[in-house]
Design a protein around this motif. Structure first.
Motif, PDB file in Angstrom:
ATOM      1  N   GLN A 181      11.164   3.170  -0.954  1.00 30.59           N
ATOM      2  CA  GLN A 181       9.943   3.613  -0.263  1.00 30.59           C
ATOM      3  C   GLN A 181       9.000   4.348  -1.213  1.00 30.59           C
ATOM      4  O   GLN A 181       7.800   4.455  -0.949  1.00 30.59           O
ATOM      5  N   TYR A 182       9.531   4.837  -2.339  1.00 30.28           N
ATOM      6  CA  TYR A 182       8.716   5.539  -3.319  1.00 30.28           C
ATOM      7  C   TYR A 182       8.370   4.666  -4.523  1.00 30.28           C
ATOM      8  O   TYR A 182       7.904   5.167  -5.542  1.00 30.28           O
ATOM      9  N   GLY A 183       8.590   3.362  -4.400  1.00 25.74           N
ATOM     10  CA  GLY A 183       8.131   2.443  -5.426  1.00 25.74           C
ATOM     11  C   GLY A 183       9.198   1.886  -6.346  1.00 25.74           C
ATOM     12  O   GLY A 183       8.889   1.061  -7.218  1.00 25.74           O
ATOM     13  N   PHE A 184      10.449   2.303  -6.205  1.00 29.60           N
ATOM     14  CA  PHE A 184      11.518   1.711  -7.008  1.00 29.60           C
ATOM     15  C   PHE A 184      11.717   0.245  -6.609  1.00 29.60           C
ATOM     16  O   PHE A 184      11.594  -0.115  -5.439  1.00 29.60           O
ATOM     17  N   GLU A 185      12.040  -0.576  -7.586  1.00 33.10           N
ATOM     18  CA  GLU A 185      12.339  -1.978  -7.337  1.00 33.10           C
ATOM     19  C   GLU A 185      13.754  -2.288  -7.805  1.00 33.10           C
ATOM     20  O   GLU A 185      14.237  -1.716  -8.791  1.00 33.10           O
ATOM     21  N   VAL A 186      14.405  -3.194  -7.090  1.00 36.14           N
ATOM     22  CA  VAL A 186      15.769  -3.600  -7.455  1.00 36.14           C
ATOM     23  C   VAL A 186      15.693  -4.525  -8.672  1.00 36.14           C
ATOM     24  O   VAL A 186      14.978  -5.528  -8.663  1.00 36.14           O
ATOM     25  N   VAL A 187      16.424  -4.169  -9.735  1.00 33.15           N
ATOM     26  CA  VAL A 187      16.432  -5.006 -10.936  1.00 33.15           C
ATOM     27  C   VAL A 187      17.793  -5.642 -11.182  1.00 33.15           C
ATOM     28  O   VAL A 187      17.906  -6.573 -11.983  1.00 33.15           O
ATOM     29  N   TYR A 188      18.838  -5.138 -10.484  1.00 30.03           N
ATOM     30  CA  TYR A 188      20.172  -5.738 -10.637  1.00 30.03           C
ATOM     31  C   TYR A 188      21.007  -5.369  -9.427  1.00 30.03           C
ATOM     32  O   TYR A 188      20.942  -4.228  -8.931  1.00 30.03           O
ATOM     33  N   ARG A 189      21.775  -6.320  -8.945  1.00 31.05           N
ATOM     34  CA  ARG A 189      22.626  -6.105  -7.776  1.00 31.05           C
ATOM     35  C   ARG A 189      24.048  -6.536  -8.112  1.00 31.05           C
ATOM     36  O   ARG A 189      24.264  -7.633  -8.636  1.00 31.05           O
ATOM     37  N   ASP A 190      25.030  -5.689  -7.796  1.00 30.73           N
ATOM     38  CA  ASP A 190      26.424  -6.002  -8.049  1.00 30.73           C
ATOM     39  C   ASP A 190      27.244  -5.473  -6.883  1.00 30.73           C
ATOM     40  O   ASP A 190      27.459  -4.266  -6.762  1.00 30.73           O
ATOM     41  N   LYS A 191      27.675  -6.381  -6.014  1.00 29.67           N
ATOM     42  CA  LYS A 191      28.396  -6.004  -4.802  1.00 29.67           C
ATOM     43  C   LYS A 191      27.541  -5.022  -3.999  1.00 29.67           C
ATOM     44  O   LYS A 191      26.456  -5.357  -3.566  1.00 29.67           O
ATOM     45  N   ASP A 192      27.999  -3.778  -3.789  1.00 28.76           N
ATOM     46  CA  ASP A 192      27.212  -2.844  -2.984  1.00 28.76           C
ATOM     47  C   ASP A 192      26.466  -1.830  -3.836  1.00 28.76           C
ATOM     48  O   ASP A 192      25.967  -0.826  -3.339  1.00 28.76           O
ATOM     49  N   ARG A 193      26.369  -2.075  -5.169  1.00 30.17           N
ATOM     50  CA  ARG A 193      25.663  -1.147  -6.049  1.00 30.17           C
ATOM     51  C   ARG A 193      24.433  -1.829  -6.642  1.00 30.17           C
ATOM     52  O   ARG A 193      24.454  -2.998  -7.002  1.00 30.17           O
ATOM     53  N   LEU A 194      23.371  -1.056  -6.723  1.00 30.67           N
ATOM     54  CA  LEU A 194      22.099  -1.589  -7.198  1.00 30.67           C
ATOM     55  C   LEU A 194      21.587  -0.772  -8.374  1.00 30.67           C
ATOM     56  O   LEU A 194      21.787   0.441  -8.443  1.00 30.67           O
ATOM     57  N   ASP A 195      20.925  -1.441  -9.303  1.00 34.05           N
ATOM     58  CA  ASP A 195      20.131  -0.762 -10.321  1.00 34.05           C
ATOM     59  C   ASP A 195      18.675  -0.824  -9.877  1.00 34.05           C
ATOM     60  O   ASP A 195      18.152  -1.910  -9.566  1.00 34.05           O
ATOM     61  N   LEU A 196      18.019   0.320  -9.858  1.00 33.04           N
ATOM     62  CA  LEU A 196      16.628   0.417  -9.424  1.00 33.04           C
ATOM     63  C   LEU A 196      15.770   0.929 -10.563  1.00 33.04           C
ATOM     64  O   LEU A 196      16.231   1.702 -11.412  1.00 33.04           O
ATOM     65  N   CYS A 197      14.488   0.524 -10.565  1.00 31.70           N
ATOM     66  CA  CYS A 197      13.573   0.937 -11.620  1.00 31.70           C
ATOM     67  C   CYS A 197      12.216   1.287 -11.017  1.00 31.70           C
ATOM     68  O   CYS A 197      11.695   0.554 -10.164  1.00 31.70           O
ATOM     69  N   LEU A 198      11.638   2.395 -11.474  1.00 26.26           N
ATOM     70  CA  LEU A 198      10.297   2.821 -11.082  1.00 26.26           C
ATOM     71  C   LEU A 198       9.412   2.812 -12.317  1.00 26.26           C
ATOM     72  O   LEU A 198       9.694   3.498 -13.304  1.00 26.26           O
ATOM     73  N   ASP A 199       8.330   2.048 -12.267  1.00 26.14           N
ATOM     74  CA  ASP A 199       7.362   1.991 -13.363  1.00 26.14           C
ATOM     75  C   ASP A 199       6.345   3.108 -13.153  1.00 26.14           C
ATOM     76  O   ASP A 199       5.640   3.126 -12.151  1.00 26.14           O
ATOM     77  N   ILE A 200       6.260   4.054 -14.097  1.00 22.53           N
ATOM     78  CA  ILE A 200       5.378   5.213 -13.928  1.00 22.53           C
ATOM     79  C   ILE A 200       4.206   5.188 -14.890  1.00 22.53           C
ATOM     80  O   ILE A 200       3.468   6.167 -15.000  1.00 22.53           O
ATOM     81  N   ALA A 201       3.989   4.084 -15.607  1.00 23.36           N
ATOM     82  CA  ALA A 201       2.834   3.992 -16.499  1.00 23.36           C
ATOM     83  C   ALA A 201       1.566   4.078 -15.662  1.00 23.36           C
ATOM     84  O   ALA A 201       1.439   3.398 -14.639  1.00 23.36           O
ATOM     85  N   PRO A 202       0.601   4.930 -16.050  1.00 18.42           N
ATOM     86  CA  PRO A 202      -0.667   5.003 -15.298  1.00 18.42           C
ATOM     87  C   PRO A 202      -1.289   3.619 -15.191  1.00 18.42           C
ATOM     88  O   PRO A 202      -1.469   2.923 -16.191  1.00 18.42           O
ATOM     89  N   ALA A 203      -1.585   3.191 -13.970  1.00 18.93           N
ATOM     90  CA  ALA A 203      -2.057   1.830 -13.759  1.00 18.93           C
ATOM     91  C   ALA A 203      -2.846   1.743 -12.461  1.00 18.93           C
ATOM     92  O   ALA A 203      -2.710   2.592 -11.571  1.00 18.93           O
ATOM     93  N   ILE A 204      -3.671   0.707 -12.362  1.00 20.54           N
ATOM     94  CA  ILE A 204      -4.403   0.398 -11.144  1.00 20.54           C
ATOM     95  C   ILE A 204      -3.823  -0.897 -10.595  1.00 20.54           C
ATOM     96  O   ILE A 204      -3.881  -1.940 -11.252  1.00 20.54           O
ATOM     97  N   ARG A 205      -3.237  -0.814  -9.421  1.00 22.33           N
ATOM     98  CA  ARG A 205      -2.545  -1.958  -8.854  1.00 22.33           C
ATOM     99  C   ARG A 205      -3.331  -2.570  -7.699  1.00 22.33           C
ATOM    100  O   ARG A 205      -4.305  -1.980  -7.219  1.00 22.33           O
ATOM    101  N   GLU A 206      -2.904  -3.708  -7.248  1.00 24.38           N
ATOM    102  CA  GLU A 206      -3.618  -4.414  -6.179  1.00 24.38           C
ATOM    103  C   GLU A 206      -3.496  -3.679  -4.858  1.00 24.38           C
ATOM    104  O   GLU A 206      -2.417  -3.208  -4.476  1.00 24.38           O
ATOM    105  N   VAL A 207      -4.610  -3.593  -4.131  1.00 21.39           N
ATOM    106  CA  VAL A 207      -4.602  -2.976  -2.812  1.00 21.39           C
ATOM    107  C   VAL A 207      -3.990  -3.960  -1.823  1.00 21.39           C
ATOM    108  O   VAL A 207      -4.398  -5.121  -1.768  1.00 21.39           O
ATOM    109  N   PRO A 208      -2.997  -3.533  -1.031  1.00 23.68           N
ATOM    110  CA  PRO A 208      -2.344  -4.476  -0.115  1.00 23.68           C
ATOM    111  C   PRO A 208      -3.243  -4.848   1.056  1.00 23.68           C
ATOM    112  O   PRO A 208      -4.225  -4.163   1.354  1.00 23.68           O
ATOM    113  N   ALA A 209      -2.903  -5.927   1.733  1.00 25.33           N
ATOM    114  CA  ALA A 209      -3.598  -6.318   2.948  1.00 25.33           C
ATOM    115  C   ALA A 209      -3.111  -5.445   4.099  1.00 25.33           C
ATOM    116  O   ALA A 209      -1.981  -4.952   4.093  1.00 25.33           O
ATOM    117  N   LEU A 210      -3.957  -5.255   5.091  1.00 25.59           N
ATOM    118  CA  LEU A 210      -3.540  -4.511   6.289  1.00 25.59           C
ATOM    119  C   LEU A 210      -2.571  -5.362   7.108  1.00 25.59           C
ATOM    120  O   LEU A 210      -2.706  -6.574   7.162  1.00 25.59           O
TER     121      LEU A 210
END
Length: 339
Positions: free
Chosen positions: A310-339
């Protein structure tokens, strides 16, 4: 000729979410901030804009993207619209600031003419430069309609000046929610505030203020965490999360390769679900930035992964019930989502 200028506070950014003092520190919008931009874009759908300006800090530029991209306009960066420089306060949690000097914290919100801290601007300086920026924008767009994105304290100070209030009375004015819109009309050096701090375009679930109480407190205070360092070096940090003087959690991070890994993320059960936990994430992000690293990573069980995604982490690897998550914190302008 009268120029209409919509003044827009930036969408929710890391400082708002993590409860950290970010003045001219350059931070990103949060996932909720980008959802707020979708509503802001919709609010302005039928509005003709001749130009879009904004503070050159990433969070203001990203907010302006919801207005200039749909109209195929250029973004006009205006440093005069930057947030107040907080000097010694920059990157401290608001709870730590309250603990160090409660009266000065109160003065920041209630008596800005009295507020001082090492290395910071005064509110008189902010008032002068933001007014200069407003008049400059009006002069560059005579008879036009423009939008300009800026920041909470800067806009509060500017709007009070535009209303003809002395600096001593600025502390009695309201605060604008993230993406709140104000409208001023400028003719020469005459300024009229048509309306201010309107966030009616945001539904309750998208509002930042709906999740916070400081802006409705007489002293603008709020409970929060400060962090007592247990150990810190170039490669890692361990800190106790403190509520008042009680240890309430722990964060441990270590730098590895091009990222910072969270190895311990602990909050006592009594504080969970009250928006305290995300303040630990703020400390991990700031540690990474001080090491010039652009990613925060962690490994967790799938059952708790939703908290981090919910805070922007994305799943980069999944192994059974354990996940590796990554949050990109480089200052950036991203696409505005649709409503």
């Amino acid at each position: 000729m009268t120029t209409k200028i919509f003044l827009v506070r930036h969408a929710e950014a890391e400082g708002n979410l993590f409860r950290v003092a970010h003045g001219q520190y350059d931070s990103n919008l949060t996932p909720r901030g980008y959802r707020q931009l979708a509503y802001l874009r919709e609010r302005f759908r039928g509005e003709k804009l001749d130009a879009v300006y904004g503070s050159d800090l990433t969070r203001a530029h990203a907010t302006a993207s919801a207005l200039y991209i749909p109209r195929d306009l250029a973004f006009r960066a205006e440093p005069l619209l930057r947030e107040i420089c907080l000097g010694h306060w920059e990157q401290k949690t608001w709870a730590e600031i309250q603990r160090e000097d409660l009266q000065m914290y109160i003065d920041f919100n209630k008596h800005p003419h009295l507020w001082r801290t090492e290395g910071a601007e005064t509110f008189a300086q902010v008032r002068s430069r933001t007014m200069e920026g407003l008049l400059k924008i009006a002069a560059e767009n005579p008879g036009g309609t423009v939008a300009a994105t800026s920041h909470g304290a800067a806009l509060r100070t500017l709007l009070a000046a535009a209303e003809g209030l002395p600096l001593e009375e600025t502390g009695s004015t309201g605060h604008g929610d993230n993406t709140a819109v104000s409208l001023v009309e400028v003719e020469g050096e005459r300024i009229r505030v048509v309306f201010r701090d309107d966030a009616g375009h945001l539904p309750e679930e998208a509002s930042t203020f709906r999740r916070q109480k400081w802006h409705s407190s007489d002293a603008a205070t709020e409970p929060g965490l400060w962090f007592r360092t247990v150990s810190e070096g170039d490669r890692g940090r361990i800190a106790d999360a403190m509520l008042d003087e009680k240890r309430s959690g722990r964060l441990a991070v270590v730098a590895e390769h091009a990222a910072v890994r969270i190895t311990d993320y602990e909050l006592i059960p009594a504080l969970r679900g009250q928006h305290y936990g995300v303040q630990l994430l703020g400390q991990a992000v700031q540690f990474a930035r001080t090491r010039e690293l652009d990613k925060v990573i962690l490994t967790c069980k799938e059952a708790v992964s939703g908290y981090f995604t919910q805070y922007g982490f994305e799943v980069v690897y999944r192994d059974k019930d354990r996940l590796d998550l990554c949050l990109d914190i480089a200052p950036a302008i991203r696409e505005v989502p649709a409503l």
